[in-house]
Design a protein around this motif. Structure first.
Motif, PDB file in Angstrom:
ATOM      1  N   GLY A 203      27.254  30.361  45.954  1.00 46.59           N
ATOM      2  CA  GLY A 203      28.709  30.392  46.012  1.00 46.59           C
ATOM      3  C   GLY A 203      29.243  31.605  46.742  1.00 46.59           C
ATOM      4  N   PHE A 204      30.432  31.447  47.292  1.00 41.39           N
ATOM      5  CA  PHE A 204      31.148  32.548  47.947  1.00 41.39           C
ATOM      6  C   PHE A 204      32.627  32.387  47.651  1.00 41.39           C
ATOM      7  CE2 PHE A 204      33.888  33.967  51.377  1.00 41.39           C
ATOM      8  CZ  PHE A 204      33.489  35.278  51.575  1.00 41.39           C
ATOM      9  N   ALA A 205      33.289  33.495  47.328  1.00 44.44           N
ATOM     10  CA  ALA A 205      34.729  33.466  47.103  1.00 44.44           C
ATOM     11  C   ALA A 205      35.347  34.738  47.673  1.00 44.44           C
ATOM     12  CB  ALA A 205      35.052  33.338  45.620  1.00 44.44           C
ATOM     13  N   GLN A 206      36.509  34.592  48.264  1.00 41.21           N
ATOM     14  CA  GLN A 206      37.250  35.748  48.771  1.00 41.21           C
ATOM     15  C   GLN A 206      38.628  35.758  48.116  1.00 41.21           C
ATOM     16  OE1 GLN A 206      39.295  36.177  52.846  1.00 41.21           O
ATOM     17  NE2 GLN A 206      37.392  37.330  53.140  1.00 41.21           N
ATOM     18  N   TYR A 207      38.980  36.917  47.561  1.00 43.56           N
ATOM     19  CA  TYR A 207      40.278  37.076  46.906  1.00 43.56           C
ATOM     20  C   TYR A 207      41.050  38.208  47.561  1.00 43.56           C
ATOM     21  CZ  TYR A 207      38.397  34.238  43.064  1.00 43.56           C
ATOM     22  OH  TYR A 207      37.841  33.233  42.313  1.00 43.56           O
ATOM     23  N   GLU A 208      42.342  38.022  47.635  1.00 41.57           N
ATOM     24  CA  GLU A 208      43.238  39.046  48.145  1.00 41.57           C
ATOM     25  C   GLU A 208      43.709  39.863  46.949  1.00 41.57           C
ATOM     26  OE1 GLU A 208      47.144  39.185  51.081  1.00 41.57           O
ATOM     27  OE2 GLU A 208      46.711  37.409  49.891  1.00 41.57           O
ATOM     28  N   LEU A 209      43.446  41.174  46.961  1.00 42.10           N
ATOM     29  CA  LEU A 209      43.682  41.975  45.776  1.00 42.10           C
ATOM     30  C   LEU A 209      45.044  42.651  45.718  1.00 42.10           C
ATOM     31  CD1 LEU A 209      40.224  43.711  45.271  1.00 42.10           C
ATOM     32  CD2 LEU A 209      41.039  41.526  44.389  1.00 42.10           C
ATOM     33  N   MET A 210      45.668  42.879  46.865  1.00 48.19           N
ATOM     34  CA  MET A 210      46.911  43.642  46.856  1.00 48.19           C
ATOM     35  C   MET A 210      48.167  42.792  46.899  1.00 48.19           C
ATOM     36  SD  MET A 210      46.231  47.011  49.204  1.00 48.19           S
ATOM     37  CE  MET A 210      47.952  47.493  49.086  1.00 48.19           C
ATOM     38  N   ARG A 211      48.030  41.491  47.102  1.00 46.50           N
ATOM     39  CA  ARG A 211      49.198  40.642  47.313  1.00 46.50           C
ATOM     40  C   ARG A 211      50.133  40.645  46.115  1.00 46.50           C
ATOM     41  NH1 ARG A 211      50.040  35.549  45.806  1.00 46.50           N
ATOM     42  NH2 ARG A 211      47.860  35.299  45.251  1.00 46.50           N
ATOM     43  N   THR A 213      49.698  42.746  43.069  1.00 46.81           N
ATOM     44  CA  THR A 213      49.259  43.761  42.131  1.00 46.81           C
ATOM     45  C   THR A 213      50.459  44.461  41.504  1.00 46.81           C
ATOM     46  OG1 THR A 213      47.272  44.124  43.438  1.00 46.81           O
ATOM     47  CG2 THR A 213      47.841  45.822  41.854  1.00 46.81           C
ATOM     48  N   ALA A 214      50.468  44.599  40.211  1.00 49.06           N
ATOM     49  CA  ALA A 214      51.597  45.235  39.519  1.00 49.06           C
ATOM     50  C   ALA A 214      51.452  46.751  39.525  1.00 49.06           C
ATOM     51  CB  ALA A 214      51.674  44.736  38.084  1.00 49.06           C
ATOM     52  N   LEU A 215      52.552  47.445  39.764  1.00 48.22           N
ATOM     53  CA  LEU A 215      52.580  48.898  39.713  1.00 48.22           C
ATOM     54  C   LEU A 215      53.886  49.295  39.052  1.00 48.22           C
ATOM     55  CD1 LEU A 215      51.253  51.572  40.582  1.00 48.22           C
ATOM     56  CD2 LEU A 215      52.605  51.446  42.673  1.00 48.22           C
ATOM     57  N   GLU A 216      53.769  49.978  37.908  1.00 47.97           N
ATOM     58  CA  GLU A 216      54.958  50.382  37.156  1.00 47.97           C
ATOM     59  C   GLU A 216      55.894  49.190  36.902  1.00 47.97           C
ATOM     60  OE1 GLU A 216      56.917  53.700  38.968  1.00 47.97           O
ATOM     61  OE2 GLU A 216      55.524  55.120  38.106  1.00 47.97           O
ATOM     62  N   ASP A 217      55.289  48.088  36.415  1.00 47.10           N
ATOM     63  CA  ASP A 217      56.061  46.890  36.071  1.00 47.10           C
ATOM     64  C   ASP A 217      56.781  46.281  37.267  1.00 47.10           C
ATOM     65  OD1 ASP A 217      55.309  47.221  33.404  1.00 47.10           O
ATOM     66  OD2 ASP A 217      56.968  48.632  33.068  1.00 47.10           O
ATOM     67  N   THR A 218      56.336  46.607  38.441  1.00 47.63           N
ATOM     68  CA  THR A 218      56.955  46.051  39.647  1.00 47.63           C
ATOM     69  C   THR A 218      55.877  45.373  40.473  1.00 47.63           C
ATOM     70  OG1 THR A 218      58.577  47.818  39.686  1.00 47.63           O
ATOM     71  CG2 THR A 218      58.283  46.575  41.724  1.00 47.63           C
ATOM     72  N   ALA A 518      33.073  43.593  37.880  1.00 46.72           N
ATOM     73  CA  ALA A 518      33.835  44.010  36.709  1.00 46.72           C
ATOM     74  C   ALA A 518      34.890  45.063  37.056  1.00 46.72           C
ATOM     75  CB  ALA A 518      32.887  44.561  35.643  1.00 46.72           C
ATOM     76  N   VAL A 519      34.692  45.782  38.169  1.00 45.58           N
ATOM     77  CA  VAL A 519      35.638  46.821  38.567  1.00 45.58           C
ATOM     78  C   VAL A 519      36.958  46.214  39.031  1.00 45.58           C
ATOM     79  CG1 VAL A 519      36.054  48.707  40.201  1.00 45.58           C
ATOM     80  CG2 VAL A 519      33.794  48.442  39.155  1.00 45.58           C
ATOM     81  N   VAL A 520      36.902  45.027  39.626  1.00 46.27           N
ATOM     82  CA  VAL A 520      38.111  44.453  40.222  1.00 46.27           C
ATOM     83  C   VAL A 520      38.469  43.067  39.695  1.00 46.27           C
ATOM     84  CG1 VAL A 520      37.912  45.761  42.378  1.00 46.27           C
ATOM     85  CG2 VAL A 520      36.707  43.567  42.155  1.00 46.27           C
ATOM     86  N   ASN A 521      37.669  42.506  38.792  1.00 46.94           N
ATOM     87  CA  ASN A 521      37.892  41.104  38.422  1.00 46.94           C
ATOM     88  C   ASN A 521      39.231  40.873  37.732  1.00 46.94           C
ATOM     89  OD1 ASN A 521      37.006  42.265  35.856  1.00 46.94           O
ATOM     90  ND2 ASN A 521      36.714  40.160  35.172  1.00 46.94           N
ATOM     91  N   LYS A 522      39.802  41.891  37.094  1.00 49.74           N
ATOM     92  CA  LYS A 522      41.098  41.690  36.428  1.00 49.74           C
ATOM     93  C   LYS A 522      42.211  41.426  37.444  1.00 49.74           C
ATOM     94  CE  LYS A 522      42.086  46.669  36.113  1.00 49.74           C
ATOM     95  NZ  LYS A 522      42.364  47.785  35.178  1.00 49.74           N
ATOM     96  N   PHE A 523      41.973  41.781  38.716  1.00 49.25           N
ATOM     97  CA  PHE A 523      42.993  41.565  39.739  1.00 49.25           C
ATOM     98  C   PHE A 523      42.913  40.168  40.349  1.00 49.25           C
ATOM     99  CE2 PHE A 523      42.173  46.194  39.851  1.00 49.25           C
ATOM    100  CZ  PHE A 523      43.417  46.612  39.425  1.00 49.25           C
ATOM    101  N   TYR A 524      41.774  39.484  40.158  1.00 45.48           N
ATOM    102  CA  TYR A 524      41.662  38.166  40.774  1.00 45.48           C
ATOM    103  C   TYR A 524      41.375  37.043  39.782  1.00 45.48           C
ATOM    104  CZ  TYR A 524      36.521  38.761  40.556  1.00 45.48           C
ATOM    105  OH  TYR A 524      35.226  38.941  40.138  1.00 45.48           O
ATOM    106  N   GLN A 525      41.104  37.363  38.528  1.00 44.41           N
ATOM    107  CA  GLN A 525      40.673  36.317  37.594  1.00 44.41           C
ATOM    108  C   GLN A 525      41.735  35.245  37.359  1.00 44.41           C
ATOM    109  OE1 GLN A 525      39.576  38.261  33.984  1.00 44.41           O
ATOM    110  NE2 GLN A 525      41.575  39.223  33.648  1.00 44.41           N
ATOM    111  N   ASN A 526      42.998  35.593  37.576  1.00 45.69           N
ATOM    112  CA  ASN A 526      44.064  34.602  37.425  1.00 45.69           C
ATOM    113  C   ASN A 526      44.664  34.214  38.775  1.00 45.69           C
ATOM    114  OD1 ASN A 526      43.917  34.566  34.553  1.00 45.69           O
ATOM    115  ND2 ASN A 526      45.088  36.486  34.497  1.00 45.69           N
TER     116      ASN A 526
END
Length: 595
Positions: A203-211, A213-218, A518-526
């Motif tokens: 398998g291969f998957a590519q996720y965009e991490l910054m699109r 991303t929440a920062l200070e509730d924004t 595990a370092v970044v999965n919280k940003f792409y798991q949903n």
């Protein structure tokens, strides 16, 4: 007669490809080169981006064949092109990737296959060698929507034993998820087609991490500059979430000057440096709009008066809460960025002067008046400002001379005033970056020496400071948006430093960093993947056969976008996962054995 013409065309194609291959390896190639009247050949050498890399990871050198892209080309009026003079042929180039019909592509693949078949001795090829693989762009007009056909020689030693034939089809954009094949269906088709009983999956998957991303509730919107590529063995189902045991690589490409960057204000400071540098080169300075209401002369005089009235100049410089110090945009910054890039509390006189002047200067005359006022105060002994040791700017040298009551005469004409301001700004910004990298234990002073050296010209020094800023943009983004710890920031810093010691500034360069999922999965798991792909394989070595099924949110074939531009423009694309459109691509291959 037809066979003779076919063999003649095959020989002509071989001669053409051999010439292109030879010149390409020598670095003297001028491509594309036309073949016959309607098709041209491009050579993709080592280290160059391949248009088929999403579907195939074979040889680092390939040929690409496509239609000659003349505007309003009438194939019936295109003259027959002689194969004798390649220098003239190289002048013909397309205006972009243009595909041929599948029928024509099959003809070209057939000709190529003939040239690589060692048993076709009647072609009388004088210098038979194994050529790089050939890929032909197709227009997708057939029922299967074929967009690539490829042929890859198989060899044992220097002997060709067969050809791998590749087909890439694509459908989309579509929004209906029910049309997705199941993994079991894909396996079944692969087994029937290749008479296989055992298959493996990858398998291969590519996720965009910054699109998103929440920062200070924004929600911080970005153009998708940080992606993570994830690979794993044994796929369970279509669109499977990558397991935490996968292999992940971060791909970072960030341009300078994004207003959303937490260090955008620092970038604006750097831009003022570049304005001064350009003014030195051209004699014309495009002064930016002032950030202060007061005139620069008034601000400089306030600084001088402050120094005259304070006995402890050093403490004043440290304690004073100078609003002109470099600040990050507090509306977009949290404690994590402050821990990585904090304001320096040891700004000397020259640095405070830079902070005031860069925010207020609007003309060459402003510079002259400011420096005239400063030099006058130094000569009269009215001030004895503190400056950092080791500063190489002209103003710092004048200050040091003033300590001893002797100052050389300076003519504030020509580029001298611009150079004086440029030098103190350059000195300050170097210290800003050093403070960040060393303060966070991301690099040593020795390792940064290349970037802060004053032994090269001013223009080169500024170029190297731009590199430092680009590295800091990357680190800050990973620290703030991805909440990276030192264990990830340190190797990323070393990678950036190594690259920029050997290469010029390149905002399009993709910096890569292996990370644990595990370092970044919280940003792409949903999140929905930009690309999700499964490879189904059977066989081993040169007899390995693959079927690749890929889902992507963007057209996976560049000439597909061109050919269907009107259709794509008429398609409404909603960002939500429920209404997201997809492209489904399938890459298949089969063997043709010569022995």
């Amino acid at each position: 007669m037809a066979a003779a013409l076919r063999h003649s065309s095959a020989t002509g194609l071989y001669d053409r490809l051999l010439r292109i291959y030879t010149e390409g390896k020598q670095g003297i190639l001028k491509d594309p080169f036309p073949f016959e009247s309607d098709v041209q050949v491009r050579f993709i050498g080592e280290g160059c981006k391949s248009p088929v890399e999403s579907f195939w990871n074979g040889s680092s050198m390939i040929f690409i064949m496509e239609k000659i892209g003349h505007e309003e080309t009438d194939q019936n009026k295109v003259p027959q092109i002689s194969t004798a003079d390649l220098s003239e042929l190289s002048q013909l180039s397309s205006c972009g990737p243009v595909a041929v019909s599948v029928t024509r592509a099959k003809q070209l693949i057939s000709l190529y296959t003939i040239t690589q078949n060692p048993f076709m001795t009647h072609l009388k090829i004088s210098n038979p060698i194994v050529l790089p693989p050939l890929w032909v762009r197709c227009d997708g007009s057939d029922p299967e929507h074929t967009y690539w056909l490829g042929a890859e020689p198989l060899k044992t030693g220097n002997k060709i034993t067969g050809i791998n034939l590749h087909t890439v089809t694509c459908n989309g954009p579509i929004a209906d998820k029910t049309c997705f094949a199941t993994l079991e269906e894909l396996k079944k088709v692969h087994k029937i087609r290749h008479h296989s009983s055992v298959v493996t999956t990858k398998g291969f998957a590519q996720y965009e991490l910054m699109r998103s991303t929440a920062l200070e509730d924004t929600i911080v919107e970005s153009e998708g500059n940080i992606y993570v590529d994830i690979t794993w063995n044994t796929v369970d189902k279509i669109l499977q979430m990558p397991p935490l045991t996968s292999t992940a690589t971060l791909n970072i490409r960030l341009a300078l000057g994004d207003p959303r960057s937490p260090i955008y204000q620092l970038y604006r400071e750097l831009q003022f440096l570049l304005v001064l540098a350009e003014g030195m080169k051209t004699g014309v300075t495009e002064w930016p709009e002032p950030l202060e209401a007061e005139s620069p002369v008034e601000l400089v005089q306030e600084l001088l008066d402050d120094l005259k009235n304070k006995l402890d100049v050093f403490n004043t410089a440290v304690i004073k809460n100078d609003p002109e110090k470099v600040k990050c945009d507090t509306a977009a910054v949290d404690s994590s960025i402050k821990s990585l890039f904090s304001e320096r509390g040891d700004l000397d006189f020259a640095e405070q002067l830079w902070c005031k002047m860069r925010r207020s200067v609007t003309s060459y005359q402003d510079l002259v008046e400011c420096f005239t006022t400063i030099i006058k105060s130094l000569k009269c002994g009215e001030i004895q400002p503190w400056i950092h040791q080791g500063s190489s700017s002209l103003l710092s040298k004048l200050i040091q001379q003033s300590y001893h009551g002797t100052m050389e005469a300076i003519s504030l004409t020509g580029i001298t005033p611009i150079k004086m301001l440029l030098e103190i700004g350059l000195d300050k910004m170097k210290k800003d970056y050093i403070s960040c990298f060393i303060g966070q234990e991301l690099a040593t002073l020795t390792y940064l020496d290349y970037f802060i050296s004053s032994s090269v010209g001013l223009q080169e020094q500024i170029h190297r400071v731009q590199k430092l800023h680009h590295m800091l943009e990357i680190l800050v983004s990973c620290k703030v948006f991805l909440q990276f710890k030192h264990e990830n920031l340190f190797p990323l810093t070393q990678s950036c430093i190594k690259y920029y010691k050997e290469n010029p500034l390149d905002e399009k360069h993709v910096f890569q960093l292996p990370v644990r999922p595990a370092v970044v999965n919280k940003f792409y798991q949903n999140e929905y993947p930009q690309i999700w792909r499964v490879e189904i394989s059977s066989g081993h070595g040169q007899r390995e056969i693959k079927t690749t099924w890929q889902l992507s949110t963007n057209a996976p074939v560049e000439h597909m976008t061109v050919n269907n531009l009107g259709f794509l423009c008429d398609t409404t694309i909603n960002g939500s996962s429920e209404e997201r459109v997809h492209f489904i691509a399938v890459a298949k291959c089969s063997h043709v054995h010569f022995t």
